[in-house]
Design a protein around this motif. Sequence first.
Motif, PDB file in Angstrom:
ATOM      1  N   GLU A 104      33.684  55.832 130.788  1.00 58.88           N
ATOM      2  CA  GLU A 104      33.571  54.914 129.506  1.00 58.88           C
ATOM      3  C   GLU A 104      32.400  56.005 128.743  1.00 58.88           C
ATOM      4  O   GLU A 104      31.554  56.650 129.616  1.00 58.88           O
ATOM      5  CB  GLU A 104      32.728  53.659 129.801  1.00 58.88           C
ATOM      6  CG  GLU A 104      31.455  53.787 130.946  1.00 58.88           C
ATOM      7  CD  GLU A 104      30.105  53.067 130.320  1.00 58.88           C
ATOM      8  OE1 GLU A 104      30.218  52.637 129.369  1.00 58.88           O
ATOM      9  OE2 GLU A 104      29.155  52.978 131.070  1.00 58.88           O
ATOM     10  N   ALA A 105      32.208  55.807 127.679  1.00 60.55           N
ATOM     11  CA  ALA A 105      31.494  56.359 126.630  1.00 60.55           C
ATOM     12  C   ALA A 105      31.110  55.411 125.541  1.00 60.55           C
ATOM     13  O   ALA A 105      31.811  54.818 125.274  1.00 60.55           O
ATOM     14  CB  ALA A 105      31.868  57.694 126.433  1.00 60.55           C
ATOM     15  N   LEU A 118      23.363  57.321 123.220  1.00 59.88           N
ATOM     16  CA  LEU A 118      24.644  57.393 123.876  1.00 59.88           C
ATOM     17  C   LEU A 118      24.411  57.164 125.224  1.00 59.88           C
ATOM     18  O   LEU A 118      23.556  57.258 125.807  1.00 59.88           O
ATOM     19  CB  LEU A 118      25.548  58.810 123.712  1.00 59.88           C
ATOM     20  CG  LEU A 118      24.855  60.126 124.377  1.00 59.88           C
ATOM     21  CD1 LEU A 118      25.429  59.987 126.013  1.00 59.88           C
ATOM     22  CD2 LEU A 118      24.978  61.328 123.739  1.00 59.88           C
ATOM     23  N   ALA A 119      25.743  56.697 125.919  1.00 62.20           N
ATOM     24  CA  ALA A 119      25.736  56.264 127.337  1.00 62.20           C
ATOM     25  C   ALA A 119      27.260  56.953 127.697  1.00 62.20           C
ATOM     26  O   ALA A 119      28.172  56.817 126.807  1.00 62.20           O
ATOM     27  CB  ALA A 119      25.586  54.772 127.652  1.00 62.20           C
ATOM     28  N   ILE A 120      27.141  57.629 128.961  1.00 61.87           N
ATOM     29  CA  ILE A 120      28.572  57.965 129.375  1.00 61.87           C
ATOM     30  C   ILE A 120      28.566  57.961 131.072  1.00 61.87           C
ATOM     31  O   ILE A 120      27.588  58.194 131.416  1.00 61.87           O
ATOM     32  CB  ILE A 120      28.771  59.351 128.738  1.00 61.87           C
ATOM     33  CG1 ILE A 120      30.251  60.039 129.282  1.00 61.87           C
ATOM     34  CG2 ILE A 120      27.717  60.311 129.303  1.00 61.87           C
ATOM     35  CD1 ILE A 120      30.638  61.023 128.560  1.00 61.87           C
ATOM     36  N   ALA A 134      36.591  64.797 127.739  1.00 60.17           N
ATOM     37  CA  ALA A 134      37.293  64.054 126.636  1.00 60.17           C
ATOM     38  C   ALA A 134      36.570  62.865 126.034  1.00 60.17           C
ATOM     39  O   ALA A 134      36.745  62.640 124.764  1.00 60.17           O
ATOM     40  CB  ALA A 134      38.552  63.473 127.265  1.00 60.17           C
ATOM     41  N   LEU A 135      35.842  62.058 126.867  1.00 61.22           N
ATOM     42  CA  LEU A 135      34.891  60.991 126.310  1.00 61.22           C
ATOM     43  C   LEU A 135      33.669  61.740 125.424  1.00 61.22           C
ATOM     44  O   LEU A 135      33.521  61.098 124.368  1.00 61.22           O
ATOM     45  CB  LEU A 135      34.196  60.492 127.701  1.00 61.22           C
ATOM     46  CG  LEU A 135      35.161  59.536 128.447  1.00 61.22           C
ATOM     47  CD1 LEU A 135      34.490  59.063 129.799  1.00 61.22           C
ATOM     48  CD2 LEU A 135      35.785  58.358 127.640  1.00 61.22           C
ATOM     49  N   LEU A 139      32.859  60.848 121.298  1.00 61.95           N
ATOM     50  CA  LEU A 139      31.531  60.333 120.900  1.00 61.95           C
ATOM     51  C   LEU A 139      31.194  61.489 119.670  1.00 61.95           C
ATOM     52  O   LEU A 139      30.805  61.097 118.789  1.00 61.95           O
ATOM     53  CB  LEU A 139      30.573  60.851 122.030  1.00 61.95           C
ATOM     54  CG  LEU A 139      30.597  59.369 123.022  1.00 61.95           C
ATOM     55  CD1 LEU A 139      29.416  59.928 124.272  1.00 61.95           C
ATOM     56  CD2 LEU A 139      30.176  58.197 122.593  1.00 61.95           C
ATOM     57  N   LEU A 140      31.438  62.636 119.793  1.00 66.09           N
ATOM     58  CA  LEU A 140      30.960  63.480 118.893  1.00 66.09           C
ATOM     59  C   LEU A 140      31.900  63.499 117.592  1.00 66.09           C
ATOM     60  O   LEU A 140      31.059  63.408 116.484  1.00 66.09           O
ATOM     61  CB  LEU A 140      31.123  65.225 119.324  1.00 66.09           C
ATOM     62  CG  LEU A 140      29.855  65.168 120.398  1.00 66.09           C
ATOM     63  CD1 LEU A 140      30.283  66.641 121.077  1.00 66.09           C
ATOM     64  CD2 LEU A 140      28.556  65.494 120.075  1.00 66.09           C
TER      65      LEU A 140
END
Length: 229
Positions: A104-105, A118-120, A134-135, A139-140
């Motif tokens: 998850e992100a 952010l959180a990942i 990939a996550l 996000l970016l």
Amino acid sequence: MSVNSLVPIIPAATPAATPAAAPAAAPAADTAPAAIVRRACAEDAASFLVFMLGLSALSTRQRFRGAAVAPMSMATQLCTVDGARHQAWLAWGSHCDSAAVVGEARFEVSVCGRNAKLAIAVADDWQGRGVGRALMDELLTAARAAGLSDLHGEVLNDNLRMQAFMRRHGFDIDTFEGGNAVRMTRILGAHSLNAHSLSPSAARPLGWLRSTLADFSTRRMRPARTHAD
């Protein structure tokens, strides 16, 4: 591999209706299919809860800063996002001929509207297989599309592997968050102030400062624990 949560996790007993399915085990590296990343929605809450419950004790600590894993209501909250100020993605992998959440992100835009936190996190068995990359790409890309000036996340001092992962994606330590975490930030946009955009003579002082901060952070840390990225 994980950056801490955006939303406080409230300790609570998991209700009887909680899914009992096992977390997705990654196939062998030479046969592992690529995980599919898509935006989270409220209907993903049950699968997301299984993902959270399947994290190891260390990964749970790194993701939720030691708080208990959420009940179903919190999983629903984390999957119910507006797609603008709060955006979230889930990575899905194959498990027993069905799809399961393996990562998850998310980011949540600050009140000022210029940056986001952010959180990942990635399931233990799927770490080191490109899921985190990939996550982070999602996000970016979304952060730039939203016109944000920067992204930042808090990483525990002893989570050295996550710090290295963040650095590979252009993040640097800019603040020491209390006694057990650092804040890592990536400036976005064409006018980012980083060593790659500066002349060699101007980049050297910045590189020295980053090296000094990283060294200082390392000396402050407790001995790092072994864990999967």
